[in-house]
Enzyme design. Structure first.
Site, PDB file in Angstrom:
ATOM      1  N   TRP A  91       0.978  -1.256   0.109  1.00 16.90           N
ATOM      2  CA  TRP A  91      -0.118   0.126   0.050  1.00 16.90           C
ATOM      3  C   TRP A  91       0.646   1.301   0.037  1.00 16.90           C
ATOM      4  CZ3 TRP A  91       0.971   3.374   4.060  1.00 16.90           C
ATOM      5  CH2 TRP A  91       1.511   2.897   5.148  1.00 16.90           C
ATOM      6  N   GLU A 134       8.342   7.849  13.898  1.00 13.24           N
ATOM      7  CA  GLU A 134       8.545   7.249  12.677  1.00 13.24           C
ATOM      8  C   GLU A 134       9.184   8.105  11.748  1.00 13.24           C
ATOM      9  OE1 GLU A 134       7.538   4.413  11.467  1.00 13.24           O
ATOM     10  OE2 GLU A 134       5.645   3.952  12.551  1.00 13.24           O
ATOM     11  N   GLU A 172       9.150   1.179   6.063  1.00 13.42           N
ATOM     12  CA  GLU A 172       8.800   2.148   7.019  1.00 13.42           C
ATOM     13  C   GLU A 172       8.568   3.452   6.751  1.00 13.42           C
ATOM     14  OE1 GLU A 172       8.666   1.447  10.460  1.00 13.42           O
ATOM     15  OE2 GLU A 172       8.708  -0.664  10.379  1.00 13.42           O
ATOM     16  N   HIS A 175       5.062   4.855   6.487  1.00 17.00           N
ATOM     17  CA  HIS A 175       4.296   5.031   7.626  1.00 17.00           C
ATOM     18  C   HIS A 175       4.585   6.421   7.920  1.00 17.00           C
ATOM     19  CE1 HIS A 175       5.451   0.443   8.966  1.00 17.00           C
ATOM     20  NE2 HIS A 175       4.798   0.540   7.785  1.00 17.00           N
ATOM     21  N   GLU A 225       9.606  -3.256  17.382  1.00 20.36           N
ATOM     22  CA  GLU A 225       8.696  -3.581  16.353  1.00 20.36           C
ATOM     23  C   GLU A 225       7.468  -4.240  17.185  1.00 20.36           C
ATOM     24  OE1 GLU A 225       8.696  -2.816  13.645  1.00 20.36           O
ATOM     25  OE2 GLU A 225      10.664  -2.748  12.479  1.00 20.36           O
ATOM     26  N   THR A 228       5.732  -1.377  18.578  1.00 21.06           N
ATOM     27  CA  THR A 228       4.985  -0.486  17.732  1.00 21.06           C
ATOM     28  C   THR A 228       3.862  -0.908  17.304  1.00 21.06           C
ATOM     29  OG1 THR A 228       7.365   0.339  17.088  1.00 21.06           O
ATOM     30  CG2 THR A 228       5.546   0.926  15.577  1.00 21.06           C
ATOM     31  N   ASP A 257       1.896  -3.788   9.145  1.00 25.94           N
ATOM     32  CA  ASP A 257       3.590  -3.823   8.441  1.00 25.94           C
ATOM     33  C   ASP A 257       4.411  -4.025   9.808  1.00 25.94           C
ATOM     34  OD1 ASP A 257       2.903  -3.439   6.021  1.00 25.94           O
ATOM     35  OD2 ASP A 257       3.729  -1.242   5.897  1.00 25.94           O
ATOM     36  N   GLU A 258       4.186  -3.436  10.772  1.00 26.14           N
ATOM     37  CA  GLU A 258       5.049  -3.676  11.789  1.00 26.14           C
ATOM     38  C   GLU A 258       4.915  -4.953  12.607  1.00 26.14           C
ATOM     39  OE1 GLU A 258       6.762  -1.437  12.503  1.00 26.14           O
ATOM     40  OE2 GLU A 258       5.881   0.780  12.394  1.00 26.14           O
ATOM     41  N   HIS A 261       7.447  -7.081  10.440  1.00 28.21           N
ATOM     42  CA  HIS A 261       8.634  -6.902  10.562  1.00 28.21           C
ATOM     43  C   HIS A 261       9.204  -7.444  11.788  1.00 28.21           C
ATOM     44  CE1 HIS A 261       8.322  -2.852   7.910  1.00 28.21           C
ATOM     45  NE2 HIS A 261       8.263  -3.953   7.388  1.00 28.21           N
TER      46      HIS A 261
END
Length: 392
Positions: A91, A134, A172, A175, A225, A228, A257-258, A261
């Site tokens: 995305w 971020e 990242e 974000h 991570e 987050t 996403d976090e 990761h």
């Protein structure tokens, strides 16, 4: 990676502390200098107010440990790089925000702002703090590239460790772009103060006490991570609670996403526990004794010398990231890495094993006592929300 923090409610026990591990003779001492005058604004130096003096141990990992990471390059290519998404399948911020090229752009922005009106100031304080964290992404990539045996030696190295670091950074970066653009459009925050805070933070850097060791570094990133993931998940939950389902989807997508990761970093440490359990568990204990500090602990807006503490207190109060979350993460990692079941350890390894296994309940007991002693906190103005008062 909005690498996360230890909230203020338990700072007496689990807040940022000086890194006192001096196992290597190679260390330096750093400090930030205070402004000479708070009354003459233009004479202030660039750096934020002074923090605790800190010793920085460097390159403490012996050469044979570096060779472990060289030998794991093939494994990393097959087991870690799979947690990256192709760019074409990722995305992008535009997918969540008003389309500036469309004829309906102004109406879309108006609708976004109407939804944002329903959110309280304390929510925006935490969302801004998450975004600013971020935004310090250049600092995090720099930190990863200090790690012996895994750093990107050229800036375009083809090793799996270097490929991961660059691609992780690129993922990242979405974000921070997304949160920054949302906050700019919503009209609820003072973007100039936010932008000043970002500049101060990136200029201040960070030292999480990883000593150029990927053992310590990847334990740190694993923890952060997961923290987050929890934080962005909770901002999504609160946005939905206040009726903004689109913002909830935005924050939830970052959280996903976090989580991906986190899975990659957790696997790296799991592999180290498999091939070097003694080194892995002593490193785990080392990082827990230092206490995982937020990479944005040097946060400063040019006005509030205790901005990070105030931000952390608000996040604790509204349930975005709490001392309980910190203890839960430690407990999760102990279970995920099967620390309790390790056998054949050295005396130092057994001591480290006992320490980390006993840590979660100890954190919870201390937090309960701190909460019982805590008095009603006051409110403070946050420049991010035009100096409106927000309860701590």
């Amino acid at each position: 990676m909005a690498l996360k923090f230890i909230p203020m409610a338990s700072q007496s026990q689990f807040a940022l502390s000086p890194m006192t591990s001096l196992r290597s003779p190679k260390f330096s001492m750093v400090s930030t200098l205070p402004p000479k005058s708070k009354e003459v604004e233009f004479k202030k130096p660039f750096m934020p107010p002074p923090k605790e003096l800190q010793y920085q141990a460097t390159h403490t990992m012996p050469p044979e440990k570096i060779e472990i990471f060289k030998s794991l390059e093939g494994w990393a290519e097959n087991n870690i790089l799979i947690h990256l998404k192709p760019v074409e399948k990722c995305w992008q911020p535009k997918d969540f925000l008003p389309d500036s090229a469309s004829e309906g752009f102004e109406e879309q922005v108006k609708e976004l702002r109407e939804r944002a009106k329903e959110l309280p100031d304390d929510y925006f304080v935490v969302l801004v703090g998450d975004m600013i964290t971020e935004e310090a992404l250049p600092t995090y990539q720099t930190m990863l590239n200090t790690l012996d045996g895994t750093r990107d030696e050229t800036g375009a190295s083809p090793t799996p460790w270097a490929v991961w670091t660059r691609a992780w950074t690129a993922e990242e970066n979405r974000h921070t772009d997304l949160l920054n653009q949302y906050l700019y459009l919503c009209g609820r925050v003072n973007m100039r103060q936010v932008e000043k805070t970002i500049q101060y933070l990136i200029g201040s850097g960070m030292d999480p006490g990883t000593e150029n060791s990927p053992y310590l570094g990847f334990i740190y990133t694993t923890f952060q991570e997961r923290a987050t993931f929890i934080s962005h998940g909770n901002t999504a939950r609160l946005a939905k609670l206040h009726g903004d389902t689109k913002l909830a989807h935005l924050c939830g997508s970052i959280a996903a996403d976090e989580k991906r990761h986190e899975t990659a970093y957790t696997k790296i440490i799991a592999k180290l526990f498999e091939i070097d359990p003694d080194g892995a568990v002593t490193s785990f204990s080392d990082m827990m004794k230092k206490k995982i500090s937020m990479p944005a602990h040097l946060m400063y807006d040019g006005e509030d010398d205790n901005l990070f503490d105030h931000y952390a207190s608000v996040a604790q109060r509204i349930g975005v990231y709490t001392a309980k979350d910190y203890a839960d993460i430690v407990e999760h990692l102990v279970e995920r890495w099967n620390v309790k079941k390790l056998t054949g350890l050295s005396a130092a390894g057994r001591e480290a094993q006992d320490y980390v296994c006993a840590l979660p309940p100890r954190i919870r007991r201390l937090e309960e006592r701190a909460q019982a002693r805590a008095k009603q906190q006051s409110s403070v103005p946050f420049s991010w929300v035009f100096n409106r008062e927000v309860q701590l």
